[in-house]
Design an enzyme around this catalytic site. Structure first.
Site, PDB file in Angstrom:
ATOM      1  N   CYS A 132       0.840  -1.206   0.000  1.00  0.00           N
ATOM      2  CA  CYS A 132       0.000   0.000   0.000  1.00  0.00           C
ATOM      3  C   CYS A 132       0.871   1.251   0.000  1.00  0.00           C
ATOM      4  CB  CYS A 132      -0.948  -0.013   1.196  1.00  0.00           C
ATOM      5  SG  CYS A 132      -0.153  -0.039   2.825  1.00  0.00           S
ATOM      6  N   THR A 168      -1.864  -7.749   7.124  1.00  0.00           N
ATOM      7  CA  THR A 168      -0.951  -6.599   7.106  1.00  0.00           C
ATOM      8  C   THR A 168       0.075  -6.712   8.218  1.00  0.00           C
ATOM      9  OG1 THR A 168      -2.657  -5.158   6.167  1.00  0.00           O
ATOM     10  CG2 THR A 168      -0.805  -4.088   7.265  1.00  0.00           C
TER      11      THR A 168
END
Length: 317
Positions: A132, A168
């Site tokens: 990201c 994540t």
């Protein structure tokens, strides 16, 4: 669902990223047909939502996908699982000639940032969407490096702790390594460093990214600013919540004011500071989850362009 106008796709991973990506395919795609959603938890919200939306589901992971009757129709698979699981998924899918878009930091295939280098890798069997933070910041590094030499680039990605799920958090080390490498390989900097911050603030804050580039001291500030502004507009074409928070900042560092950069020693140059904000589209996730939205948006843009290429070849044949 495969027709002359669409390419069938499947998503592996029924968590936040995979579910948001599925909704984007169903709502926004012009060239993709959502064939299957794959998970390993029969009780996951992602699989339940997919079933309600008329998408074929399996809770048996990759093995379940391979057993689906319409698996042979699938041309592209998007993997939103983990860096540890991806190599097995990729090997199996490659054996069936399926093109793979990797949303994990596994980095088996070439790094791809749509506005920077997607067209160079449309035929690659596997492409990696970096991270990201990489999708948010590498375009800016490239915007600087295309008009000036960049000796060093450092990015800091700050995301809401609530938007960082188990996947994540499990991939933090891979995030820093993958993003740092892509800053060099895709962004064009001679050296790169990446830092991620999980911000526990309540209410949750939107994704913020800071990009520092140390460019050639003789670089043209106006040219850099114009290049960055154009790149931000290009990214915003597929990530509408992507924006500059303030004008590009410059500081000339020379003579006795040289700064010490680890691995480089005392250096001089034009310091370029760019401050970004990424607001999510809130298709499935809260608007503050811009870190997840930019990944799914970049993956969708990549799949759309790959599908466009495949459809053009189909028509030509």
């Amino acid at each position: 669902m495969s027709t002359t106008s669409r390419i069938s796709v499947a998503i592996i991973g029924s968590g936040n990223i995979g579910t948001d990506l599925m909704i984007k395919v169903l709502r926004n795609s012009r060239r993709l047909a959502m064939e299957a959603m794959v998970g390993i938890d029969p009780q996951s919200d992602g699989l339940a939502r997919a079933a309600r939306m008329g998408v074929t589901t399996t809770a048996e992971g990759l093995d379940g996908l391979l057993k689906l009757p319409r698996f042979r129709d699938i041309g592209i698979v998007l993997d939103a699982t983990s860096a540890g699981a991806h190599p097995r998924h990729n090997a199996a899918l490659q054996s069936h000639g399926v093109q793979v878009i990797d949303l994990t930091p596994a980095a088996i295939g070439p790094y791809v940032v749509p506005v920077v280098n997607l067209d160079q890798h449309l035929d690659a069997p596997n492409v990696n969407m970096v991270t990201c933070g990489g999708q948010a910041t590498i375009p800016v590094v490239r915007a600087v490096s295309r008009v000036a030499r960049v000796d060093y680039a450092e990015i800091v990605a700050s995301i809401a702790s609530k938007s960082a799920g188990p996947g994540t958090r499990a991939n933090i080390d891979e995030f820093t390594e993958t993003t740092s490498k892509a800053i060099v390989e895709v962004g064009g900097a001679a050296h790169g460093k990446a830092i991620i911050v999980l911000n526990p603030a309540e209410p949750p804050l939107m994704m913020r990214d800071t990009v520092y580039c140390l460019a050639d001291l003789a670089a043209d500030e106006d040219a850099i600013a114009a290049s960055v502004q154009q790149m931000v507009a290009d990214v915003a074409a597929y990530v509408p919540g992507y924006r500059l928070k303030q004008p590009v900042q410059f500081e000339r560092i020379d003579g006795e004011r040289r700064i010490n950069v680890p691995g480089l020693g005392p250096v001089q140059g034009l310091k370029v500071s760019v401050f970004l904000e990424v607001e999510g589209a809130a298709h499935y996730l809260p608007a503050y989850s811009g870190n997840l939205d930019i990944m799914t948006s970049a993956a969708l843009a990549t799949a759309e362009r790959m599908a466009e290429r495949r459809l053009a070849e189909r028509v030509a044949a």
